[in-house]
Design a protein around this motif. Structure first.
Motif, PDB file in Angstrom:
ATOM      1  N   ASP A 285      58.177 -28.916 -16.772  1.00  0.00           N
ATOM      2  CA  ASP A 285      56.971 -28.177 -16.648  1.00  0.00           C
ATOM      3  C   ASP A 285      56.960 -26.729 -17.865  1.00  0.00           C
ATOM      4  O   ASP A 285      57.931 -26.283 -18.283  1.00  0.00           O
ATOM      5  CB  ASP A 285      57.060 -27.169 -15.374  1.00  0.00           C
ATOM      6  CG  ASP A 285      55.311 -26.709 -14.934  1.00  0.00           C
ATOM      7  OD1 ASP A 285      54.566 -27.178 -15.954  1.00  0.00           O
ATOM      8  OD2 ASP A 285      55.059 -26.008 -13.931  1.00  0.00           O
ATOM      9  N   GLY A 286      55.695 -26.616 -17.901  1.00  0.00           N
ATOM     10  CA  GLY A 286      55.438 -25.865 -18.667  1.00  0.00           C
ATOM     11  C   GLY A 286      54.002 -24.041 -18.378  1.00  0.00           C
ATOM     12  O   GLY A 286      53.293 -25.140 -17.860  1.00  0.00           O
ATOM     13  N   ASN A 287      53.869 -23.225 -18.547  1.00  0.00           N
ATOM     14  CA  ASN A 287      53.491 -22.478 -18.063  1.00  0.00           C
ATOM     15  C   ASN A 287      52.968 -20.712 -19.434  1.00  0.00           C
ATOM     16  O   ASN A 287      53.876 -20.509 -19.503  1.00  0.00           O
ATOM     17  CB  ASN A 287      52.752 -22.155 -16.939  1.00  0.00           C
ATOM     18  CG  ASN A 287      51.390 -21.864 -16.245  1.00  0.00           C
ATOM     19  OD1 ASN A 287      50.505 -21.689 -17.099  1.00  0.00           O
ATOM     20  ND2 ASN A 287      50.754 -21.963 -15.140  1.00  0.00           N
ATOM     21  N   CYS A 288      51.948 -20.171 -19.784  1.00  0.00           N
ATOM     22  CA  CYS A 288      51.910 -18.922 -19.505  1.00  0.00           C
ATOM     23  C   CYS A 288      52.686 -18.645 -18.487  1.00  0.00           C
ATOM     24  O   CYS A 288      51.652 -18.011 -17.518  1.00  0.00           O
ATOM     25  CB  CYS A 288      50.054 -18.942 -19.767  1.00  0.00           C
ATOM     26  SG  CYS A 288      49.808 -19.907 -21.558  1.00  0.00           S
ATOM     27  N   VAL A 289      53.401 -17.297 -19.210  1.00  0.00           N
ATOM     28  CA  VAL A 289      54.162 -15.932 -18.050  1.00  0.00           C
ATOM     29  C   VAL A 289      53.733 -14.591 -18.527  1.00  0.00           C
ATOM     30  O   VAL A 289      54.100 -15.030 -19.573  1.00  0.00           O
ATOM     31  CB  VAL A 289      55.381 -16.819 -17.724  1.00  0.00           C
ATOM     32  CG1 VAL A 289      55.106 -15.824 -16.335  1.00  0.00           C
ATOM     33  CG2 VAL A 289      55.283 -17.810 -16.945  1.00  0.00           C
ATOM     34  N   PRO A 290      53.149 -13.780 -17.434  1.00  0.00           N
ATOM     35  CA  PRO A 290      52.510 -13.575 -16.440  1.00  0.00           C
ATOM     36  C   PRO A 290      50.741 -14.853 -16.269  1.00  0.00           C
ATOM     37  O   PRO A 290      50.208 -14.646 -15.342  1.00  0.00           O
ATOM     38  CB  PRO A 290      52.813 -12.372 -15.791  1.00  0.00           C
ATOM     39  CG  PRO A 290      52.596 -11.470 -16.924  1.00  0.00           C
ATOM     40  CD  PRO A 290      53.300 -12.812 -18.313  1.00  0.00           C
ATOM     41  N   GLY A 291      50.067 -14.824 -17.734  1.00  0.00           N
ATOM     42  CA  GLY A 291      48.679 -15.305 -18.009  1.00  0.00           C
ATOM     43  C   GLY A 291      48.222 -15.432 -18.867  1.00  0.00           C
ATOM     44  O   GLY A 291      48.909 -15.253 -19.512  1.00  0.00           O
ATOM     45  N   PRO A 292      47.683 -16.382 -19.356  1.00  0.00           N
ATOM     46  CA  PRO A 292      46.695 -16.723 -20.839  1.00  0.00           C
ATOM     47  C   PRO A 292      46.804 -15.945 -21.346  1.00  0.00           C
ATOM     48  O   PRO A 292      46.708 -16.128 -22.622  1.00  0.00           O
ATOM     49  CB  PRO A 292      44.849 -17.468 -19.712  1.00  0.00           C
ATOM     50  CG  PRO A 292      45.115 -16.998 -18.699  1.00  0.00           C
ATOM     51  CD  PRO A 292      46.530 -16.783 -17.985  1.00  0.00           C
ATOM     52  N   LYS A 293      46.376 -14.757 -21.137  1.00  0.00           N
ATOM     53  CA  LYS A 293      45.967 -13.793 -21.706  1.00  0.00           C
ATOM     54  C   LYS A 293      46.846 -13.230 -22.770  1.00  0.00           C
ATOM     55  O   LYS A 293      46.874 -12.673 -24.075  1.00  0.00           O
ATOM     56  CB  LYS A 293      44.667 -12.926 -21.781  1.00  0.00           C
ATOM     57  CG  LYS A 293      43.564 -13.599 -21.341  1.00  0.00           C
ATOM     58  CD  LYS A 293      42.633 -12.327 -20.823  1.00  0.00           C
ATOM     59  CE  LYS A 293      41.011 -13.462 -20.399  1.00  0.00           C
ATOM     60  NZ  LYS A 293      40.108 -12.369 -20.420  1.00  0.00           N
ATOM     61  N   THR A 294      48.143 -12.629 -21.645  1.00  0.00           N
ATOM     62  CA  THR A 294      49.054 -11.703 -22.635  1.00  0.00           C
ATOM     63  C   THR A 294      50.482 -12.326 -21.738  1.00  0.00           C
ATOM     64  O   THR A 294      51.566 -11.462 -22.452  1.00  0.00           O
ATOM     65  CB  THR A 294      48.962 -10.329 -21.333  1.00  0.00           C
ATOM     66  OG1 THR A 294      49.322 -10.438 -20.079  1.00  0.00           O
ATOM     67  CG2 THR A 294      47.903  -9.453 -21.251  1.00  0.00           C
ATOM     68  N   GLY A 295      50.360 -13.412 -21.803  1.00  0.00           N
ATOM     69  CA  GLY A 295      51.624 -14.169 -21.334  1.00  0.00           C
ATOM     70  C   GLY A 295      52.698 -14.726 -22.919  1.00  0.00           C
ATOM     71  O   GLY A 295      52.053 -14.832 -23.557  1.00  0.00           O
ATOM     72  N   ARG A 296      53.787 -14.941 -22.087  1.00  0.00           N
ATOM     73  CA  ARG A 296      54.420 -16.569 -23.627  1.00  0.00           C
ATOM     74  C   ARG A 296      54.217 -17.529 -22.915  1.00  0.00           C
ATOM     75  O   ARG A 296      54.332 -17.435 -20.801  1.00  0.00           O
ATOM     76  CB  ARG A 296      55.472 -15.897 -23.561  1.00  0.00           C
ATOM     77  CG  ARG A 296      55.208 -14.550 -23.924  1.00  0.00           C
ATOM     78  CD  ARG A 296      57.186 -13.421 -24.337  1.00  0.00           C
ATOM     79  NE  ARG A 296      57.666 -14.788 -24.824  1.00  0.00           N
ATOM     80  CZ  ARG A 296      57.318 -14.871 -27.388  1.00  0.00           C
ATOM     81  NH1 ARG A 296      56.858 -14.071 -27.052  1.00  0.00           N
ATOM     82  NH2 ARG A 296      58.719 -15.748 -27.196  1.00  0.00           N
ATOM     83  N   CYS A 297      54.483 -18.795 -23.339  1.00  0.00           N
ATOM     84  CA  CYS A 297      54.550 -19.813 -22.796  1.00  0.00           C
ATOM     85  C   CYS A 297      55.726 -20.085 -22.741  1.00  0.00           C
ATOM     86  O   CYS A 297      57.034 -20.053 -23.315  1.00  0.00           O
ATOM     87  CB  CYS A 297      54.384 -21.029 -24.037  1.00  0.00           C
ATOM     88  SG  CYS A 297      55.101 -22.240 -23.545  1.00  0.00           S
ATOM     89  N   CYS A 298      56.893 -20.736 -21.488  1.00  0.00           N
ATOM     90  CA  CYS A 298      57.825 -20.706 -20.603  1.00  0.00           C
ATOM     91  C   CYS A 298      57.870 -21.611 -19.623  1.00  0.00           C
ATOM     92  O   CYS A 298      56.428 -22.345 -19.799  1.00  0.00           O
ATOM     93  CB  CYS A 298      57.707 -19.437 -19.527  1.00  0.00           C
ATOM     94  SG  CYS A 298      57.892 -17.866 -19.998  1.00  0.00           S
ATOM     95  N   CYS A 299      59.177 -22.484 -19.965  1.00  0.00           N
ATOM     96  CA  CYS A 299      59.005 -24.338 -19.144  1.00  0.00           C
ATOM     97  C   CYS A 299      60.562 -23.451 -18.229  1.00  0.00           C
ATOM     98  O   CYS A 299      61.597 -23.012 -18.747  1.00  0.00           O
ATOM     99  CB  CYS A 299      59.746 -24.563 -20.807  1.00  0.00           C
ATOM    100  SG  CYS A 299      58.893 -24.559 -21.796  1.00  0.00           S
ATOM    101  N   THR A 300      60.353 -24.774 -17.439  1.00  0.00           N
ATOM    102  CA  THR A 300      61.428 -24.526 -16.879  1.00  0.00           C
ATOM    103  C   THR A 300      61.842 -26.532 -16.735  1.00  0.00           C
ATOM    104  O   THR A 300      60.997 -27.569 -16.566  1.00  0.00           O
ATOM    105  CB  THR A 300      61.261 -24.878 -14.957  1.00  0.00           C
ATOM    106  OG1 THR A 300      59.606 -25.115 -14.915  1.00  0.00           O
ATOM    107  CG2 THR A 300      60.435 -23.490 -14.692  1.00  0.00           C
ATOM    108  N   ARG A 301      62.947 -26.435 -16.298  1.00  0.00           N
ATOM    109  CA  ARG A 301      63.851 -28.116 -15.816  1.00  0.00           C
ATOM    110  C   ARG A 301      63.204 -28.228 -15.048  1.00  0.00           C
ATOM    111  O   ARG A 301      63.715 -27.524 -14.024  1.00  0.00           O
ATOM    112  CB  ARG A 301      64.920 -28.339 -16.387  1.00  0.00           C
ATOM    113  CG  ARG A 301      65.347 -27.548 -17.863  1.00  0.00           C
ATOM    114  CD  ARG A 301      66.420 -28.103 -18.401  1.00  0.00           C
ATOM    115  NE  ARG A 301      66.284 -27.630 -19.707  1.00  0.00           N
ATOM    116  CZ  ARG A 301      66.465 -28.397 -20.648  1.00  0.00           C
ATOM    117  NH1 ARG A 301      65.606 -29.495 -20.854  1.00  0.00           N
ATOM    118  NH2 ARG A 301      66.614 -27.568 -22.061  1.00  0.00           N
TER     119      ARG A 301
END
Length: 53
Positions: free
Chosen positions: A37-53
């Motif tokens: 999985d992957g998502n922008c953390v903490p959000g789409p405007k200020t976050g970074r793309c973070c991935c999980t296994r």
């Protein structure tokens, strides 16, 4: 709150940017790199793309 959210994520790499690099691009890059999985953390405007296994 950011530090609590980031602990759930494994690896963060790209900065998210509205209209250029958003959740779909992040998710795609994470899947391509072998993550579940992957998502922008903490959000789409200020976050970074973070991935999980």
């Amino acid at each position: 709150m950011f530090s609590q959210n980031i602990c759930m994520w494994r690896d963060c790499f790209a900065r998210c940017s509205p209209g250029y690099y958003e959740r779909f691009e992040c998710f795609h890059d994470c899947i391509t790199k072998g993550y579940d999985d992957g998502n922008c953390v903490p959000g789409p405007k200020t976050g970074r793309c973070c991935c999980t296994r």
